[in-house]
Structure formats: C-alpha cells, structure tokens
Design an enzyme around this catalytic site. Structure first.
Site, PDB file in Angstrom:
ATOM      1  N   ASP A   1      31.714  70.827 -53.482  1.00 29.28           N
ATOM      2  CA  ASP A   1      31.331  71.689 -54.608  1.00 29.28           C
ATOM      3  C   ASP A   1      30.935  73.082 -54.162  1.00 29.28           C
ATOM      4  O   ASP A   1      29.921  73.257 -53.484  1.00 29.28           O
ATOM      5  CB  ASP A   1      30.132  71.074 -55.338  1.00 29.28           C
ATOM      6  CG  ASP A   1      30.522  69.857 -56.142  1.00 29.28           C
ATOM      7  OD1 ASP A   1      31.255  70.012 -57.129  1.00 29.28           O
ATOM      8  OD2 ASP A   1      30.092  68.743 -55.769  1.00 29.28           O
TER       9      ASP A   1
ATOM     10  N   ASP B   1      33.529  63.967 -63.313  1.00 31.90           N
ATOM     11  CA  ASP B   1      32.497  64.427 -62.375  1.00 31.90           C
ATOM     12  C   ASP B   1      31.177  64.611 -63.112  1.00 31.90           C
ATOM     13  O   ASP B   1      31.103  65.395 -64.065  1.00 31.90           O
ATOM     14  CB  ASP B   1      32.966  65.760 -61.758  1.00 31.90           C
ATOM     15  CG  ASP B   1      32.017  66.315 -60.698  1.00 31.90           C
ATOM     16  OD1 ASP B   1      31.039  65.639 -60.346  1.00 31.90           O
ATOM     17  OD2 ASP B   1      32.286  67.450 -60.238  1.00 31.90           O
TER      18      ASP B   1
HETATM   19  C1  DX5 Z   1      27.665  69.261 -59.900  1.00 29.44           C
HETATM   20  C2  DX5 Z   1      28.881  68.861 -59.128  1.00 29.44           C
HETATM   21  C3  DX5 Z   1      29.034  67.404 -58.923  1.00 29.44           C
HETATM   22  C4  DX5 Z   1      27.819  66.703 -58.367  1.00 29.44           C
HETATM   23  C5  DX5 Z   1      27.895  65.301 -58.836  1.00 29.44           C
HETATM   24  O1  DX5 Z   1      27.935  70.135 -60.889  1.00 29.44           O
HETATM   25  O2  DX5 Z   1      30.083  69.340 -59.701  1.00 29.44           O
HETATM   26  O3  DX5 Z   1      30.186  67.119 -58.136  1.00 29.44           O
HETATM   27  O4  DX5 Z   1      27.674  66.741 -56.975  1.00 29.44           O
HETATM   28  O5  DX5 Z   1      26.737  64.636 -58.521  1.00 29.44           O
HETATM   29  P1  DX5 Z   1      26.277  63.336 -59.323  1.00 29.44           P
HETATM   30  O6  DX5 Z   1      27.327  62.279 -59.094  1.00 29.44           O
HETATM   31  O7  DX5 Z   1      24.958  62.998 -58.727  1.00 29.44           O
HETATM   32  O8  DX5 Z   1      26.179  63.704 -60.784  1.00 29.44           O
HETATM   33 ZN    ZN Z   2      31.877  68.687 -58.588  1.00 28.81          ZN
END
Ligand code: DX5
Ligand code: ZN
Length: 228
Positions: free
Chosen positions: A42, A182
């Site tokens: 990310d 996501d």
């Molecule tokens: C946050 C990112 C995600 C994040 C997901 O905006 O795009 O990829 O790391 O984390 P979780 O699975 O904990 O929601």
């Molecule tokens: Zn992400």
C-alpha cells in the site's frame, strides 16, 4: 507477467502495510512458507489518503525476496496523480499497479501507461464511488478493486454494504477481469465475500494481527476456498 498466471483460482494477499517492519523480511519468508505468493503493498501519499505509508525504498528491499520464490508484488496506489509513480514502482520491483478511479480523468491512458511498462494493472474504487464508474474505467485492466473501507489505515471494520457492491461489480464486470476486495477482510466475512463474487482478497490485520500469522493466512485460504 499476467494476473491470469498469478492467480491460483483464488488468492489471499497479505497486506504488508500491517506487518511488523522490524521483522518484515522474516514475516514475508514465513508467509511464503505458508503458501502466499501475491503480496499487497500500500502506497499512500498523505493527500489522497491521510497517512504517508510505504514507498519505493521499502519495495526495493523486499522485491528480491518475493521474486526469488516467483512471488508477485501488487501495489495499491492510494495517491493523487498515480501515473507519476508507475515507473518508480516498476524500477523498484513492483509487478502490478492498482490506481484509484477517483484520481484519474483518463483511466484508459493510465492503463496503457502501466501496460507499456510491463506492469499488471487494476482500478480501485472507494465506498462512495459507483460500481458503474469503476466498471467503465476498467477496460483493458486485469482487475477491479472494491474498497470495503475508506482507504488509509489497516484494522478498520468491513463495511457490510460492500457485499452488495461486490456482487454488482461481479455481475457487471467482464469475466476476464478479477474482482479484488480490500479492507476489513477476516475469517468472519471471507466466505460471504467469496460468495458475493471476489476471487482475490487483501488481508492485513487478520493475518499480521495474529501471533501465528502463517496459520492465520492458511486458515483464510481454507475458508475462502471452501466457500462456494
Ligand atoms: C488500507 C489498505 C489496506 C489495508 C488492509 O487502506 O488499502 O490494504 O492494509 O488492512 P486490513 O485488512 O486490516 O483492513
Ligand atoms: Zn490496500
């Protein structure tokens, strides 16, 4: 280099944003040992999303480790002016870029740019953006990423209305494109997410938030695979 080859029917992508950065290499190694091949990376610019997250320097450090095992780095660009970063991501070892439809006036140009660099390419859309806008922008891409949280941070709750959006996306999207989800994905909702039509999901805190994170990864794979 193609998503068709990368995705083994379904994929759980550990989101490295949620990793312990003191032990990043070790955690990647353990997840590869548990079977992970696609890693989600990310990149946030502190503008399109509130936090500045991780970028090309970290990418460059981990790329050889992931590529040694034929792994793939799927870069989620939570940034304004995403095209500006494509070449840097490519040079640092990224394999695919997913940009946000909200940041791009001419998505087809960005898709072509990514292809010209030899990158895979996805189009992401936020909870307040319509499924139709995302589908319309996705011609020529490999996947559409449905955000099930407001992007920016790991560890947020899955927005339940996302299930309907995932189903609408799957029904409107060309069969050749993958549906990715996501945000807030975990053991409690992964089956429903699969049934709604996702083939690939990202999981941050549901993996790295567990002491035995390789086991958490394997359990998510099992729950996702068995949910049909
Ligand atoms: C946050 C990112 C995600 C994040 C997901 O905006 O795009 O990829 O790391 O984390 P979780 O699975 O904990 O929601
Ligand atoms: Zn992400």
């Amino acid at each position: 280099m193609s998503w068709k080859r990368w995705v083994r029917e379904i994929e759980i992508e550990p989101s490295l944003y949620a990793a312990d950065f003191l032990r990043l290499g070790e955690q990647i190694d353990h997840l590869i040992g548990a079977g992970a091949r696609l890693f989600h990376f990310d990149i946030g610019d502190g503008h399109f999303v509130e936090p500045v997250t991780i970028g090309p320097i970290v990418l460059q450090s981990i790329a050889p480790l992931i590529h040694r095992f034929e792994g793939v780095i799927d870069c989620h660009l939570m940034v304004d002016n995403p095209e500006h970063h494509f070449e840097m991501v490519k040079n640092a070892g990224g394999d695919s870029v997913t940009f946000h439809v909200e940041t791009c006036e001419e998505p087809w140009k960005a898709i072509k740019h990514a292809r010209d660099l030899g990158l895979g390419v996805g189009v992401a859309f936020n909870p307040e953006t319509s499924v139709e806008d995302a589908v319309g922008a996705s011609i020529g891409a490999d996947l559409v990423l449905c955000m099930s949280i407001h992007p920016g941070y790991s560890g947020q709750e899955f927005m339940p209305e996302s299930l309907e959006r995932i189903a609408a996306l799957r029904s409107q999207l060309h069969q050749n494109l993958f549906v990715q989800v996501d945000g807030g994905v975990g053991e409690g909702n992964i089956a429903e997410i699969r049934r709604a039509g996702a083939q690939t999901v990202v999981a941050g805190s549901a993996i790295f938030g567990r002491e035995d994170y390789p086991r958490a990864y394997r359990q998510l794979v099992k729950a996702f695979a068995e949910a049909v």
